[in-house]
Scaffold this active site. Sequence first.
Site, PDB file in Angstrom:
ATOM      1  N   ARG A  33       0.838  -1.222   0.000  1.00 17.22           N
ATOM      2  CA  ARG A  33       0.000   0.000   0.000  1.00 17.22           C
ATOM      3  C   ARG A  33       0.868   1.265   0.000  1.00 17.22           C
ATOM      4  O   ARG A  33       0.543   2.231  -0.674  1.00 17.22           O
ATOM      5  CB  ARG A  33      -0.976  -0.046   1.178  1.00 17.22           C
ATOM      6  CG  ARG A  33      -1.892  -1.261   1.008  1.00 17.22           C
ATOM      7  CD  ARG A  33      -3.158  -1.281   1.800  1.00 17.22           C
ATOM      8  NE  ARG A  33      -3.839  -2.551   1.459  1.00 17.22           N
ATOM      9  CZ  ARG A  33      -4.553  -3.287   2.276  1.00 17.22           C
ATOM     10  NH1 ARG A  33      -4.744  -2.890   3.518  1.00 17.22           N
ATOM     11  NH2 ARG A  33      -5.109  -4.404   1.864  1.00 17.22           N
ATOM     12  N   GLU A 177     -12.564 -14.548  12.125  1.00 17.01           N
ATOM     13  CA  GLU A 177     -12.740 -13.964  10.788  1.00 17.01           C
ATOM     14  C   GLU A 177     -12.611 -15.009   9.678  1.00 17.01           C
ATOM     15  O   GLU A 177     -11.508 -15.289   9.207  1.00 17.01           O
ATOM     16  CB  GLU A 177     -11.707 -12.849  10.559  1.00 17.01           C
ATOM     17  CG  GLU A 177     -11.869 -12.188   9.188  1.00 17.01           C
ATOM     18  CD  GLU A 177     -10.880 -11.047   8.931  1.00 17.01           C
ATOM     19  OE1 GLU A 177      -9.995 -10.801   9.766  1.00 17.01           O
ATOM     20  OE2 GLU A 177     -11.005 -10.411   7.872  1.00 17.01           O
ATOM     21  N   LYS A 219     -16.212 -11.732  12.585  1.00 17.61           N
ATOM     22  CA  LYS A 219     -15.874 -10.775  11.517  1.00 17.61           C
ATOM     23  C   LYS A 219     -16.069 -11.475  10.177  1.00 17.61           C
ATOM     24  O   LYS A 219     -15.146 -12.089   9.643  1.00 17.61           O
ATOM     25  CB  LYS A 219     -14.433 -10.294  11.683  1.00 17.61           C
ATOM     26  CG  LYS A 219     -13.948  -9.352  10.589  1.00 17.61           C
ATOM     27  CD  LYS A 219     -12.698  -8.597  10.995  1.00 17.61           C
ATOM     28  CE  LYS A 219     -12.135  -7.792   9.844  1.00 17.61           C
ATOM     29  NZ  LYS A 219     -11.143  -6.802  10.269  1.00 17.61           N
ATOM     30  N   SER A 261     -14.240  -5.100   5.038  1.00 24.26           N
ATOM     31  CA  SER A 261     -14.685  -4.415   3.813  1.00 24.26           C
ATOM     32  C   SER A 261     -14.243  -5.150   2.554  1.00 24.26           C
ATOM     33  O   SER A 261     -14.921  -5.063   1.524  1.00 24.26           O
ATOM     34  CB  SER A 261     -14.237  -2.953   3.792  1.00 24.26           C
ATOM     35  OG  SER A 261     -12.841  -2.802   3.810  1.00 24.26           O
ATOM     36  N   GLY A 262     -13.127  -5.833   2.590  1.00 27.48           N
ATOM     37  CA  GLY A 262     -12.788  -6.817   1.564  1.00 27.48           C
ATOM     38  C   GLY A 262     -12.540  -6.328   0.142  1.00 27.48           C
ATOM     39  O   GLY A 262     -12.530  -7.139  -0.770  1.00 27.48           O
ATOM     40  N   GLY A 263     -12.408  -5.011  -0.043  1.00 25.25           N
ATOM     41  CA  GLY A 263     -12.201  -4.506  -1.396  1.00 25.25           C
ATOM     42  C   GLY A 263     -13.373  -3.681  -1.906  1.00 25.25           C
ATOM     43  O   GLY A 263     -13.344  -3.169  -3.031  1.00 25.25           O
ATOM     44  N   SER A 289     -15.608  -3.580  10.860  1.00 24.36           N
ATOM     45  CA  SER A 289     -14.206  -3.767  11.272  1.00 24.36           C
ATOM     46  C   SER A 289     -13.394  -3.603   9.996  1.00 24.36           C
ATOM     47  O   SER A 289     -12.846  -4.553   9.454  1.00 24.36           O
ATOM     48  CB  SER A 289     -13.993  -5.154  11.884  1.00 24.36           C
ATOM     49  OG  SER A 289     -12.618  -5.324  12.191  1.00 24.36           O
ATOM     50  N   ARG A 292      -9.312  -1.248   4.668  1.00 22.77           N
ATOM     51  CA  ARG A 292      -9.242  -0.350   3.512  1.00 22.77           C
ATOM     52  C   ARG A 292     -10.353   0.688   3.482  1.00 22.77           C
ATOM     53  O   ARG A 292     -10.115   1.861   3.179  1.00 22.77           O
ATOM     54  CB  ARG A 292      -9.254  -1.180   2.216  1.00 22.77           C
ATOM     55  CG  ARG A 292      -7.939  -1.830   1.928  1.00 22.77           C
ATOM     56  CD  ARG A 292      -8.069  -2.966   0.939  1.00 22.77           C
ATOM     57  NE  ARG A 292      -8.664  -4.152   1.552  1.00 22.77           N
ATOM     58  CZ  ARG A 292      -8.904  -5.299   0.907  1.00 22.77           C
ATOM     59  NH1 ARG A 292      -8.624  -5.400  -0.376  1.00 22.77           N
ATOM     60  NH2 ARG A 292      -9.411  -6.333   1.544  1.00 22.77           N
TER      61      ARG A 292
HETATM   62  P1  13P Z   1     -10.471  -4.868   4.885  1.00 23.50           P
HETATM   63  O1  13P Z   1     -11.610  -4.110   5.511  1.00 23.50           O
HETATM   64  O2  13P Z   1      -9.531  -4.004   4.100  1.00 23.50           O
HETATM   65  O3  13P Z   1     -10.949  -6.090   4.149  1.00 23.50           O
HETATM   66  O4  13P Z   1      -9.564  -5.391   6.078  1.00 23.50           O
HETATM   67  C1  13P Z   1     -10.155  -5.882   7.212  1.00 23.50           C
HETATM   68  C2  13P Z   1      -9.254  -6.859   7.855  1.00 23.50           C
HETATM   69  O5  13P Z   1      -8.806  -6.664   8.963  1.00 23.50           O
HETATM   70  C3  13P Z   1      -8.938  -8.094   7.138  1.00 23.50           C
HETATM   71  O6  13P Z   1      -8.401  -9.022   8.030  1.00 23.50           O
END
Ligand code: 13P
Length: 339
Positions: A33, A177, A219, A261-263, A289, A292
Amino acid sequence: MNRETLSATAHAMVAPGKGILAMDESHPTCKKRFDALGIEFTEENRRDYRDMLVTAAGLGDHVGGAILFDETLRQKLLDGTPFPQHLNSIGIVPGIKVDKGAKDLAGHPGEKVTEGLDGLRERLTEYAELGARFAKWRAVITIGDGLPSEACLEANAHALARYAALCQEADLVPIVEPEVLMNGEHDIARSYEVTVRALEVTFDQLARQGVWLEGIVLKPSMVISGDRCAEQADVETVAARTVECLKKTVPVAVPGIAFLSGGQSDEEASAHLNAINQHPDLPWAVTFSYGRALQQQAMKSWGGAEANRGTGQDAIAKRARLNGAAARGAYDSGMEQAA
Ligand code: 13P
């Protein structure tokens, strides 16, 4: 296991109108990043960036927990205060990423299993001494041709459950998660099917390992169309399928669900969380949680320059505030234009 401690921590992490700031990027992820924005990847820059985030005005009004990387848990802010101490002082529970990353699953091309159980008991003891009160472990499930396999789902769920039991033994709340990746051509129906199965297998393993559900935070990923799917489900459909999936699989004993958020874009992540929270009678606190979707604009605005610290802080403060509103079902896309 001290149930009172675990329950109090879990509830603080997902208190009404608050969510979790995921700022636990491993070195390789952080480097990727920083590189993309031309920021030099040094320990000092990583500290300065994360200092900028956690000293943004009003952060503690919308964030109940922050997930740190090992290095950050041991670092001090520019003013000399250790990160965990500063977070506690603004009402944010400090946590720590403890997994060692997703590695190729032997015999299963295209699939991953998360490592990090060996020596975890000792690491958790040290993290608790350093001030962490919760932990995070991320499992990664890929949707593809014939994927995921049951073997992949089981191996990851087993590791998540063993990790969660060790955390609770150390009085740390485990964030569990199981991330179903949104990368791919699959449609939302396939995302629903895989997410249901991933959560079923996860809760089965949590029960087998004796994990106390009142003392975890789940999560999950949202049920969403693959990023390369020609037909993208709208916000209401994502919310409806996600709520349906959670109601089918997540016991009401779980105090909080905090999505990754995953992208997703910043605005999508806020709009989806908001629409989910407009569903009536959810038995859990449902919040964010995000990594990005909270940080990307802040990192870009800061860009590694001290002079841009203020604009970076405005950006993280704004996303925290809007996602805090979404956690109460009170977000409106019109809020994006207001300062
Ligand atoms: P993102 O919200 O960017 O997907 O990251 C959350 C996270 O902690 C992934 O383990």
